[in-house]
Each structure stands twice: as structure tokens, then as C-alpha cells.
Design a protein around this motif. Structure first.
Motif, mmCIF file in Angstrom:
data_model
loop_
_atom_site.group_PDB
_atom_site.id
_atom_site.type_symbol
_atom_site.label_atom_id
_atom_site.label_comp_id
_atom_site.label_asym_id
_atom_site.label_seq_id
_atom_site.Cartn_x
_atom_site.Cartn_y
_atom_site.Cartn_z
ATOM 1 N N SER A 182 70.902 14.743 74.528
ATOM 2 C CA SER A 182 70.938 14.370 75.947
ATOM 3 C C SER A 182 70.324 12.992 76.105
ATOM 4 O O SER A 182 69.563 12.525 75.243
ATOM 5 N N VAL A 183 70.644 12.349 77.208
ATOM 6 C CA VAL A 183 70.084 11.017 77.466
ATOM 7 C C VAL A 183 68.566 11.087 77.495
ATOM 8 O O VAL A 183 67.869 10.328 76.803
ATOM 9 N N GLU A 184 68.015 11.993 78.287
ATOM 10 C CA GLU A 184 66.562 12.081 78.402
ATOM 11 C C GLU A 184 65.921 12.486 77.082
ATOM 12 O O GLU A 184 64.838 11.999 76.722
ATOM 13 N N GLY A 185 66.571 13.376 76.335
ATOM 14 C CA GLY A 185 66.021 13.796 75.048
ATOM 15 C C GLY A 185 65.914 12.638 74.070
ATOM 16 O O GLY A 185 64.904 12.495 73.368
ATOM 17 N N ILE A 186 66.936 11.790 74.003
ATOM 18 C CA ILE A 186 66.898 10.638 73.102
ATOM 19 C C ILE A 186 65.860 9.629 73.566
ATOM 20 O O ILE A 186 65.122 9.055 72.759
ATOM 21 N N VAL A 187 65.757 9.421 74.871
ATOM 22 C CA VAL A 187 64.732 8.508 75.399
ATOM 23 C C VAL A 187 63.342 9.016 75.030
ATOM 24 O O VAL A 187 62.475 8.244 74.583
ATOM 25 N N GLN A 188 63.095 10.309 75.206
ATOM 26 C CA GLN A 188 61.788 10.869 74.856
ATOM 27 C C GLN A 188 61.502 10.702 73.366
ATOM 28 O O GLN A 188 60.370 10.387 72.973
ATOM 29 N N THR A 189 62.519 10.912 72.550
ATOM 30 C CA THR A 189 62.353 10.740 71.106
ATOM 31 C C THR A 189 61.990 9.301 70.774
ATOM 32 O O THR A 189 61.090 9.039 69.961
ATOM 33 N N LEU A 190 62.673 8.350 71.391
ATOM 34 C CA LEU A 190 62.377 6.935 71.152
ATOM 35 C C LEU A 190 60.967 6.573 71.632
ATOM 36 O O LEU A 190 60.272 5.774 70.990
ATOM 37 N N ARG A 191 60.529 7.148 72.738
ATOM 38 C CA ARG A 191 59.156 6.908 73.213
ATOM 39 C C ARG A 191 58.132 7.362 72.177
ATOM 40 O O ARG A 191 57.142 6.678 71.911
ATOM 41 N N ILE A 192 58.372 8.550 71.611
ATOM 42 C CA ILE A 192 57.440 9.103 70.626
ATOM 43 C C ILE A 192 57.404 8.225 69.378
ATOM 44 O O ILE A 192 56.323 7.902 68.855
ATOM 45 N N ILE A 193 58.581 7.828 68.886
ATOM 46 C CA ILE A 193 58.636 6.982 67.691
ATOM 47 C C ILE A 193 57.902 5.666 67.949
ATOM 48 O O ILE A 193 57.065 5.230 67.152
ATOM 49 N N ASP A 194 58.216 5.029 69.057
ATOM 50 C CA ASP A 194 57.597 3.746 69.398
ATOM 51 C C ASP A 194 56.075 3.891 69.514
ATOM 52 O O ASP A 194 55.315 3.085 68.957
ATOM 53 N N HIS A 195 55.611 4.923 70.209
ATOM 54 C CA HIS A 195 54.176 5.131 70.405
ATOM 55 C C HIS A 195 53.463 5.364 69.077
ATOM 56 O O HIS A 195 52.437 4.744 68.775
ATOM 57 N N ASP A 196 53.999 6.259 68.246
ATOM 58 C CA ASP A 196 53.293 6.617 67.022
ATOM 59 C C ASP A 196 53.356 5.507 65.975
ATOM 60 O O ASP A 196 52.399 5.326 65.213
ATOM 61 N N LEU A 197 54.441 4.754 65.922
ATOM 62 C CA LEU A 197 54.484 3.621 65.000
ATOM 63 C C LEU A 197 53.462 2.556 65.404
ATOM 64 O O LEU A 197 52.873 1.888 64.543
ATOM 65 N N ARG A 198 53.244 2.411 66.692
ATOM 66 C CA ARG A 198 52.219 1.459 67.166
ATOM 67 C C ARG A 198 50.810 1.961 66.874
ATOM 68 O O ARG A 198 49.971 1.230 66.320
ATOM 69 N N HIS A 199 50.529 3.205 67.275
ATOM 70 C CA HIS A 199 49.149 3.696 67.280
ATOM 71 C C HIS A 199 48.711 4.359 65.985
ATOM 72 O O HIS A 199 47.508 4.423 65.700
ATOM 73 N N HIS A 200 49.660 4.876 65.194
ATOM 74 C CA HIS A 200 49.292 5.557 63.957
ATOM 75 C C HIS A 200 49.688 4.783 62.702
ATOM 76 O O HIS A 200 49.208 5.109 61.616
ATOM 77 N N PHE A 201 50.576 3.793 62.849
ATOM 78 C CA PHE A 201 50.994 3.012 61.696
ATOM 79 C C PHE A 201 50.642 1.526 61.834
ATOM 80 O O PHE A 201 50.912 0.745 60.920
ATOM 81 N N GLY A 202 50.072 1.148 62.961
ATOM 82 C CA GLY A 202 49.618 -0.223 63.142
ATOM 83 C C GLY A 202 50.719 -1.247 63.295
ATOM 84 O O GLY A 202 50.521 -2.427 63.001
ATOM 85 N N LEU A 203 51.913 -0.820 63.754
ATOM 86 C CA LEU A 203 53.021 -1.753 63.963
ATOM 87 C C LEU A 203 53.012 -2.216 65.414
ATOM 88 O O LEU A 203 53.221 -1.416 66.323
ATOM 89 N N PRO A 204 52.778 -3.498 65.673
ATOM 90 C CA PRO A 204 52.616 -3.951 67.062
ATOM 91 C C PRO A 204 53.892 -3.947 67.890
ATOM 92 O O PRO A 204 53.844 -3.814 69.113
#
Length: 336
Positions: A182-204
Motif C-alpha cells: 500500500s502507499v502508506e505501508g511503503i511510506v512507513q517502511t521508507l521512514r523506518i529505513i531512513d530513521h534507522d540508517l541515520r540514528h543506528h548506522f551513522g549515515l547523515p
């Protein structure tokens, strides 16, 4: 010293569940921790499992477990008794609930702040189901136990520029994948990936490449409309939130160095679309990470390897890489 500074100065506490007792998990845990002092000098480790079983499997692969844990409190065992005697290579449903107990103990410890991260050795889904407990997989169980509405399964290689592949759907029959998008499901997935790559992997500023669902990314609707009706609108919304996600790209041509060298992660639409490529490139040194959880969890990229259990022929490389990543993620998380 402030409480935050005190917390930052404390050793990281990493829990390792030893997984299916008939599989390679107990011995790989012993092999991985045998190099703990050299690999992870600032961390302490708790292996969750039957203490006698871990010691037995450690001896089978040439690890002096008693000498290793004498280095306490750097390495210790949180003993959980087996449901029944365990024989390498032979599954026993009587140990299904034992395996879940290890996982529950690790999750509870991480939720309580006792552990900074958990690393899971492989388990056998059939053993747990045969014990009368419905079980789909680690990822889904972690989401349920932590009451997380959406998590993302990501597998990754190791190295200077690791290949990372996340999934929009996980363990679903292929016939159910389209309806699960679904549109919202993919958006939520992208939010999670973006957030965790920033905060847990140090990618700005993570860059995410997104596959289509259909061959040739739908061929402008002639081979399916999911790209037009679901994936592209989701990407537009995610871009509007500042998430650098591009696509949808045909999956059969996306996994090339010229595309991947500028990407931090690929989001594939289903399990066997992205993971065969990653496992071909990294198997034995790849890892599994569950994104979106309130805790840090990493795992190996392989199964219980019943045919190798107790033989000393199993390679601990993936578990070592999973511990490496858990420590790295915990460091980034602690640093804020």
C-alpha cells in the motif's frame, strides 16, 4: 559526572541467544566469543542458553568454554534449562518452548535496558510450531513482543561499502504480496529505513533505491499497475518528507555496481526479489537486522545447518558480523 555521561562510559551489554539446540547456534556462539577480547574490547556478552549444552558444543569445536567465561563479567551465560536432551542434528519439539524462552529473555532484557542489543543465532521454525506455538519467524515475533506496529527486515553484507537490502513485505506467499503493498505501508517502511540508517548506522543522508514489483517495473502498466498506483505515489510522499528514495527500478537490472555504489540501501518488494542477490554476494558474512524496533536486534544470514551441527565445520563469520553490527548500532544509539 552526569547520568548520561555515566551511561556512555559503561561497557555495552550484548545478549546472544544460542537458538535451536540441535543446530549450530551454541557452537557458533562459543566460537564467536572466543575472539571477543580482540574484536569487541568495550563490550560485555551474555549467552542465553543451557549452560551444559553450550559448554559441550564449545568443546566439540575446540573452545575451552570454562576458561572463556572465567573472564567474567565480560562473558557469562544466562542459564535456561533445555526442555529435553539435545542431540546435534536431531530436532525435538520438546525444545520448542526452550528456544522461545531464550528469545523472550533477551527481548525482556533489552526492553528493560539490561541489554544494549540482542544478537540471535538461528532457530528452527518447525520445532516451535511442532511444540504448539504458532510462529512465523524472528522478525514477526519481535514485532509482536515489542508491540511494534511495523518493522522492516534488512539483510546486509559487510565491508567498506556494504550492500543492504530491505523488504517491503517479509514471509508471505507470493500470491499475497501485491495485496499487502500500500502507499502508506511503503511510506512507513521508507521512514523506518531512513530513521534507522541515520540514528543506528551513522549515515547523515541515506539514499534508498526502490524496486518495482513487476518485471521491467510494470512496463508502463502493461505488466502490472502496482508501480503506477502504489509505489510511485509512495515515493513522491516520502520525497516530500525529505527522504531520498528513488525508483521504482526494474529489479533485474538494479543490482549493478554502477547503481549501487551511490546507494545506502535497496528496498525490494518481496523476500525472494532482493535476498537471493544479497546472499549470493555475501552469504556467510551477511547479517539480518530488524529495523523499526525499540531495541537493537541483529542475526545471522543462515539457518540452523543441522547437518553441520557438532562437526566443527560451521563458519562463525556471519555471527561475528552480526555482533560487529550490533555493537556499532548500540554505539551510535548511545551517542544519540
Amino acid at each position: 559526572m552526569s547520568s548520561a555521561a555515566q551511561s556512555a562510559s559503561l561497557p555495552l551489554q550484548i545478549a546472544i541467544t544460542t537458538g535451536e539446540p540441535a543446530g549450530v547456534g551454541p557452537e557458533l556462539t562459543a566460537q564467536a566469543l572466543a575472539g571477543a577480547a580482540a574484536h569487541w574490547p568495550g563490550a560485555r556478552f551474555t549467552a542465553l542458553g543451557d549452560a551444559a549444552l553450550v559448554a559441550e558444543r564449545a568443546r566439540a569445536v575446540g573452545v575451552d568454554w570454562q576458561a572463556l567465561v572465567a573472564d567474567a563479567p565480560r562473558i557469562q551465560v544466562q542459564h535456561r534449562p533445555l526442555g529435553a536432551p539435545a542431540v546435534a542434528g536431531k530436532l525435538n519439539a520438546a525444545n520448542g518452548r526452550y528456544v522461545l524462552d531464550l528469545l523472550d529473555s533477551a527481548i525482556d532484557g533489552a526492553m528493560a535496558g539490561t541489554f544494549d542489543a540482542i544478537v540471535t543465532a538461528p532457530l528452527q521454525k518447525s520445532t516451535i510450531n511442532d511444540a504448539g506455538v504458532p510462529f512465523t519467524g524472528h522478525t514477526e515475533y519481535l514485532a509482536e513482543r515489542t508491540r511494534t506496529p511495523r518493522v522492516v527486515m534488512m539483510l546486509a553484507g559487510t565491508g567498506k561499502r556494504p550492500l543492504r537490502v530491505a523488504l517491503a513485505t517479509t514471509h508471505l506467499p507470493l500470491k499475497d504480496v501485491s495485496a499487502a503493498l500500500s502507499v502508506e505501508g511503503i511510506v512507513q517502511t521508507l521512514r523506518i529505513i531512513d530513521h534507522d540508517l541515520r540514528h543506528h548506522f551513522g549515515l547523515p543522508a541515506p539514499r534508498i533505491l526502490v524496486t518495482g514489483l513487476n518485471p521491467h517495473a510494470g512496463e508502463n502498466g502493461y505488466l502490472g499497475r502496482e508501480e503506477i498506483d502504489v509505489i510511485s505515489p509512495a515515493l513522491k510522499l516520502a520525497n516530500g518528507e525529505g527522504i531520498d528514495a528513488c525508483g521504482p527500478y526494474p529489479a533485474d537490472t538494479l543490482f549493478q555496481p554502477r547503481y549501487l555504489e551511490e546507494a545506502d540501501c535497496v528496498l525490494a518488494m518481496f523476500h525472494d526479489q532482493g535476498l537471493p542477490v544479497l546472499k549470493y554476494a555475501t552469504f556467510g558474512e551477511g547479517i539480518n537486522v530488524t529495523l523499526g524496533l525499540p531495541i537493537i536486534r541483529t542475526s545471522v544470514d543462515h539457518g540452523t545447518a543441522l547437518d553441520l551441527a557438532g562437526t566443527g565445520r560451521a563458519d562463525a563469520g556471519s555471527l561475528i558480523a552480526a555482533i560487529d553490527t550490533a555493537v556499532l548500532m548500540a554505539q551510535h544509539r548511545r551517542a544519540g
